[in-house]
Design a protein around this motif. Structure first.
Motif, PDB file in Angstrom:
ATOM      1  N   LYS A  30       0.844  -1.192   0.000  1.00 43.76           N
ATOM      2  CA  LYS A  30       0.000   0.000   0.000  1.00 43.76           C
ATOM      3  C   LYS A  30       0.873   1.234   0.000  1.00 43.76           C
ATOM      4  CE  LYS A  30      -3.405  -1.338   3.220  1.00 43.76           C
ATOM      5  NZ  LYS A  30      -4.170  -0.916   4.362  1.00 43.76           N
ATOM      6  N   ILE A  31       0.448   2.264  -0.705  1.00 38.76           N
ATOM      7  CA  ILE A  31       1.131   3.545  -0.633  1.00 38.76           C
ATOM      8  C   ILE A  31       0.453   4.313   0.491  1.00 38.76           C
ATOM      9  CG2 ILE A  31       1.733   5.652  -1.862  1.00 38.76           C
ATOM     10  CD1 ILE A  31       1.413   3.992  -4.453  1.00 38.76           C
ATOM     11  N   ARG A  32       1.181   4.545   1.576  1.00 36.01           N
ATOM     12  CA  ARG A  32       0.568   5.124   2.767  1.00 36.01           C
ATOM     13  C   ARG A  32       0.760   6.628   2.871  1.00 36.01           C
ATOM     14  NH1 ARG A  32       3.188   0.662   5.507  1.00 36.01           N
ATOM     15  NH2 ARG A  32       1.770  -1.104   5.498  1.00 36.01           N
ATOM     16  N   HIS A  33       1.810   7.157   2.280  1.00 35.60           N
ATOM     17  CA  HIS A  33       2.087   8.587   2.410  1.00 35.60           C
ATOM     18  C   HIS A  33       2.335   9.196   1.036  1.00 35.60           C
ATOM     19  CE1 HIS A  33       2.423   8.206   6.740  1.00 35.60           C
ATOM     20  NE2 HIS A  33       3.141   7.111   6.523  1.00 35.60           N
ATOM     21  N   PHE A  34       1.742  10.334   0.822  1.00 41.55           N
ATOM     22  CA  PHE A  34       1.919  11.062  -0.417  1.00 41.55           C
ATOM     23  C   PHE A  34       2.560  12.406  -0.100  1.00 41.55           C
ATOM     24  CE2 PHE A  34      -1.470   8.112  -1.347  1.00 41.55           C
ATOM     25  CZ  PHE A  34      -1.171   7.691  -2.627  1.00 41.55           C
ATOM     26  N   PRO A  35       3.281  13.011  -1.039  1.00 38.18           N
ATOM     27  CA  PRO A  35       3.858  14.328  -0.778  1.00 38.18           C
ATOM     28  C   PRO A  35       2.760  15.393  -0.659  1.00 38.18           C
ATOM     29  CG  PRO A  35       4.235  13.672  -3.051  1.00 38.18           C
ATOM     30  CD  PRO A  35       3.643  12.490  -2.355  1.00 38.18           C
ATOM     31  N   ASP A  80       0.499  18.441  -1.428  1.00 42.49           N
ATOM     32  CA  ASP A  80       0.035  18.899  -2.728  1.00 42.49           C
ATOM     33  C   ASP A  80       0.453  20.348  -2.949  1.00 42.49           C
ATOM     34  OD1 ASP A  80      -1.250  18.694  -5.164  1.00 42.49           O
ATOM     35  OD2 ASP A  80      -3.111  19.522  -4.366  1.00 42.49           O
ATOM     36  N   THR A  82       2.275  11.095  -8.338  1.00 45.80           N
ATOM     37  CA  THR A  82       2.875  11.372  -7.030  1.00 45.80           C
ATOM     38  C   THR A  82       3.374  10.116  -6.332  1.00 45.80           C
ATOM     39  OG1 THR A  82       0.691  11.254  -6.015  1.00 45.80           O
ATOM     40  CG2 THR A  82       1.500  13.435  -6.609  1.00 45.80           C
ATOM     41  N   ALA A  83       3.042   8.949  -6.819  1.00 47.08           N
ATOM     42  CA  ALA A  83       3.498   7.709  -6.178  1.00 47.08           C
ATOM     43  C   ALA A  83       3.723   6.646  -7.244  1.00 47.08           C
ATOM     44  CB  ALA A  83       2.466   7.232  -5.178  1.00 47.08           C
ATOM     45  N   PHE A  84       4.603   5.717  -6.936  1.00 49.00           N
ATOM     46  CA  PHE A  84       4.929   4.651  -7.872  1.00 49.00           C
ATOM     47  C   PHE A  84       5.225   3.403  -7.063  1.00 49.00           C
ATOM     48  CE2 PHE A  84       7.612   2.437 -10.978  1.00 49.00           C
ATOM     49  CZ  PHE A  84       6.787   2.542 -12.082  1.00 49.00           C
ATOM     50  N   MET A  85       4.651   2.280  -7.459  1.00 46.93           N
ATOM     51  CA  MET A  85       4.832   1.042  -6.707  1.00 46.93           C
ATOM     52  C   MET A  85       6.204   0.430  -6.986  1.00 46.93           C
ATOM     53  SD  MET A  85       2.212   0.382  -4.889  1.00 46.93           S
ATOM     54  CE  MET A  85       1.794  -1.309  -4.648  1.00 46.93           C
ATOM     55  N   THR A 122      10.690  -2.304  -9.964  1.00 44.80           N
ATOM     56  CA  THR A 122       9.522  -1.496 -10.322  1.00 44.80           C
ATOM     57  C   THR A 122       8.949  -2.013 -11.636  1.00 44.80           C
ATOM     58  OG1 THR A 122      11.013   0.103 -11.340  1.00 44.80           O
ATOM     59  CG2 THR A 122      10.264   0.579  -9.125  1.00 44.80           C
TER      60      THR A 122
END
Length: 117
Positions: free
Chosen positions: A40-45, A47, A56-59, A93
């Motif tokens: 899971k992507i839990r934190h984003f930068p 905005d 803004t996110a990449f697995m 990735t």
């Protein structure tokens, strides 16, 4: 004498804590295979409205670790202009496919998803 052997026991015995310490943290119990292999992507930068829309996110998945030899450029350090062996993490990735896009609208209560209704 039985009294002599009792006096020697504290010197030869030690606490289990030192003889057989635990292996690993209890925070990672139970040790078993995961049900979901996708993270899971839990934190984003934060905005920034001045920047154009962007990803803004990449697995990525931790594939393993290795080591590299690199030149250290740190003026004033003992290692300056020398080679150093450092541990590195390999992150795999895989190619991504965009499945959907979610838009948000600002409301007095905070952000909510933008709907087509």
């Amino acid at each position: 004498n039985s009294t002599d052997t009792l006096r020697q026991l504290p010197d030869t015995m030690s606490h289990r804590k030192f003889e057989a310490p635990r292996h690993g943290s209890l925070g990672f119990l139970p040790r078993k295979r995961t049900k979901k292999h996708r993270g899971k992507i839990r934190h984003f930068p934060k905005d920034d409205a001045t920047v154009a829309t962007h990803l803004t996110a990449f697995m990525g998945y931790k594939a393993g670790m290795t080591h590299v030899v690199r030149d250290v450029v740190r003026p004033g350090s003992k290692l300056d202009k020398q080679e150093s062996l450092e541990a590195v993490t390999i992150i795999e990735t895989p190619p991504i496919t965009v499945v959907g896009i979610v838009g948000y609208i600002e409301t007095p209560k905070g952000l909510r998803t933008l709907t087509t209704d």
